[in-house]
Structure formats: C-alpha cells, structure tokens
Write a protein that holds these residues in place. Structure first.
Motif, PDB file in Angstrom:
ATOM      1  N   ALA A   1     -10.633  36.515  36.341  1.00 23.02           N
ATOM      2  CA  ALA A   1      -9.845  36.753  35.131  1.00 23.02           C
ATOM      3  C   ALA A   1      -9.706  38.252  34.871  1.00 23.02           C
ATOM      4  O   ALA A   1      -8.630  38.727  34.483  1.00 23.02           O
ATOM      5  CB  ALA A   1     -10.490  36.064  33.932  1.00 23.02           C
ATOM      6  N   GLU A   2     -10.764  39.012  35.081  1.00 27.07           N
ATOM      7  CA  GLU A   2     -10.694  40.469  34.910  1.00 27.07           C
ATOM      8  C   GLU A   2      -9.683  41.078  35.872  1.00 27.07           C
ATOM      9  O   GLU A   2      -8.915  41.971  35.500  1.00 27.07           O
ATOM     10  CB  GLU A   2     -12.066  41.101  35.094  1.00 27.07           C
ATOM     11  N   LYS A   3      -9.647  40.599  37.104  1.00 19.24           N
ATOM     12  CA  LYS A   3      -8.676  41.102  38.080  1.00 19.24           C
ATOM     13  C   LYS A   3      -7.249  40.751  37.669  1.00 19.24           C
ATOM     14  O   LYS A   3      -6.328  41.558  37.818  1.00 19.24           O
ATOM     15  CB  LYS A   3      -8.976  40.531  39.473  1.00 19.24           C
ATOM     16  N   ILE A   4      -7.055  39.559  37.162  1.00 13.74           N
ATOM     17  CA  ILE A   4      -5.723  39.133  36.708  1.00 13.74           C
ATOM     18  C   ILE A   4      -5.266  39.995  35.540  1.00 13.74           C
ATOM     19  O   ILE A   4      -4.112  40.429  35.489  1.00 13.74           O
ATOM     20  CB  ILE A   4      -5.722  37.634  36.345  1.00 13.74           C
ATOM     21  N   MET A   5      -6.152  40.278  34.615  1.00 12.33           N
ATOM     22  CA  MET A   5      -5.801  41.132  33.476  1.00 12.33           C
ATOM     23  C   MET A   5      -5.469  42.555  33.938  1.00 12.33           C
ATOM     24  O   MET A   5      -4.532  43.171  33.434  1.00 12.33           O
ATOM     25  CB  MET A   5      -6.930  41.149  32.445  1.00 12.33           C
ATOM     26  N   THR A   6      -6.216  43.059  34.893  1.00 10.34           N
ATOM     27  CA  THR A   6      -5.927  44.393  35.438  1.00 10.34           C
ATOM     28  C   THR A   6      -4.580  44.401  36.131  1.00 10.34           C
ATOM     29  O   THR A   6      -3.775  45.327  35.950  1.00 10.34           O
ATOM     30  CB  THR A   6      -7.042  44.821  36.421  1.00 10.34           C
ATOM     31  N   TYR A   7      -4.301  43.367  36.902  1.00  6.94           N
ATOM     32  CA  TYR A   7      -3.013  43.257  37.582  1.00  6.94           C
ATOM     33  C   TYR A   7      -1.865  43.183  36.571  1.00  6.94           C
ATOM     34  O   TYR A   7      -0.834  43.835  36.731  1.00  6.94           O
ATOM     35  CB  TYR A   7      -2.999  42.036  38.505  1.00  6.94           C
ATOM     36  N   ALA A   8      -2.041  42.403  35.518  1.00  2.00           N
ATOM     37  CA  ALA A   8      -1.007  42.277  34.484  1.00  2.00           C
ATOM     38  C   ALA A   8      -0.752  43.634  33.828  1.00  2.00           C
ATOM     39  O   ALA A   8       0.395  44.048  33.662  1.00  2.00           O
ATOM     40  CB  ALA A   8      -1.423  41.247  33.434  1.00  2.00           C
ATOM     41  N   ARG A   9      -1.813  44.325  33.460  1.00  2.00           N
ATOM     42  CA  ARG A   9      -1.677  45.653  32.838  1.00  2.00           C
ATOM     43  C   ARG A   9      -0.970  46.619  33.792  1.00  2.00           C
ATOM     44  O   ARG A   9      -0.029  47.317  33.402  1.00  2.00           O
ATOM     45  CB  ARG A   9      -3.049  46.206  32.459  1.00  2.00           C
ATOM     46  N   ASP A  10      -1.405  46.654  35.037  1.00  2.00           N
ATOM     47  CA  ASP A  10      -0.809  47.566  36.013  1.00  2.00           C
ATOM     48  C   ASP A  10       0.660  47.244  36.268  1.00  2.00           C
ATOM     49  O   ASP A  10       1.479  48.153  36.438  1.00  2.00           O
ATOM     50  CB  ASP A  10      -1.595  47.531  37.328  1.00  2.00           C
ATOM     51  N   SER A  11       1.007  45.965  36.271  1.00  3.21           N
ATOM     52  CA  SER A  11       2.405  45.563  36.463  1.00  3.21           C
ATOM     53  C   SER A  11       3.279  46.046  35.319  1.00  3.21           C
ATOM     54  O   SER A  11       4.409  46.506  35.532  1.00  3.21           O
ATOM     55  CB  SER A  11       2.509  44.042  36.589  1.00  3.21           C
ATOM     56  N   ILE A  12       2.761  45.957  34.111  1.00  2.00           N
ATOM     57  CA  ILE A  12       3.517  46.437  32.951  1.00  2.00           C
ATOM     58  C   ILE A  12       3.716  47.944  33.050  1.00  2.00           C
ATOM     59  O   ILE A  12       4.830  48.448  32.860  1.00  2.00           O
ATOM     60  CB  ILE A  12       2.800  46.056  31.637  1.00  2.00           C
TER      61      ILE A  12
END
Length: 145
Positions: free
Chosen positions: A12-23
């Motif tokens: 979940a932490e990786k997914i949140m980091t990926y989401a933030r980085d994508s934005i």
C-alpha cells in the motif's frame, strides 16, 4: 504471524508513492501542494481522509480498491488534494453539510475528469462525466459554492 494489515502495509505504501509520483509527473505545478500532505496509513479507516496535513488511508481498503480499479489510488489522492486546494474541507461548517459535501465532490470530480491525466481513468468515468456535464449545463459552472 502478521495480520492482514501488516501484510498490506508495504505494498500500500508503494501504491501511494506511485500515485503521488504520477500526479507530480503529470502536473508538476502541484508539487508544493502534494508535498504539503503526508500519506499516513490508518488501520481500520476503510477510506481516505485528510486533516489538511496528513492524508490518511487504510492499507487493506486501498489494496482491495486497487485490485478492482488500478487508477483508484491516484484518483483518491487527487480527490483529497483538490478538496484541500479548493478549501472545501474547511468551509462546510458554514454550509448545509450534506449539500456542501455533495457539491464539493461533484466539483472536484469534474475537475479531475477534465484533466484526463494518464493513469487516472476509471471504469465509470464516462457515465460520471455525462451526469456532471448535464448538471453543469443546467446550472452553470460546477463549484462547491
């Protein structure tokens, strides 16, 4: 033995980091705003929420939603971020709470849909856009106000 929360947390932490980085990659001008809120896992929350400083998320809930809809994390990150940018979460006390919440959500979702960011498309976007466009045609610009 780890419980389901402990097992879900690293992914979940990786997914949140990926989401933030994508934005940030798609909307560099939001880098200051997005860095002002910190993701914080919260066991049993069953949703996303923010107090203006932290972006709380339930890792188990996130993984379930991500499995159903891979764009979910990015969309929810944007949704919470836009509420904060538009000052939505801090003015509802002066309004009828249910009406304010619904109109703020509609304004935020329309803004997200209009951006058409790569990786943010969800299955029901076309239906949601049609409904919101119909409302906008009837009343004018969509805003929480």
């Amino acid at each position: 033995m780890k419980d389901i929360y402990d097992q879900a947390l690293p992914l979940a932490e990786k997914i949140m980091t990926y989401a933030r980085d994508s934005i940030v990659m798609n909307m560099r001008f939001l880098d200051v705003a997005i860095s002002a809120i910190r993701p914080q896992p919260k066991k049993g929350l069953g949703a996303f929420a923010s107090d203006g400083v932290m972006l709380y998320y339930d890792p188990v809930f996130l993984l379930k939603k991500y499995k159903e809809e891979p764009a979910f994390a990015m969309r929810m990150y944007l949704h919470v971020l836009f509420h904060l940018i538009f000052y939505h979460s801090f003015r509802f006390d002066k309004m009828e709470r249910e009406h304010w919440s619904l109109s703020a959500d509609m304004a935020v979702e329309m803004a997200i849909l209009e951006l058409e960011l790569p990786g943010s498309k969800c299955r029901n976007d076309e239906e949601k856009a049609a409904v919101l466009q119909g409302i906008r045609t009837e009343i004018g610009a969509l805003s929480a106000e």
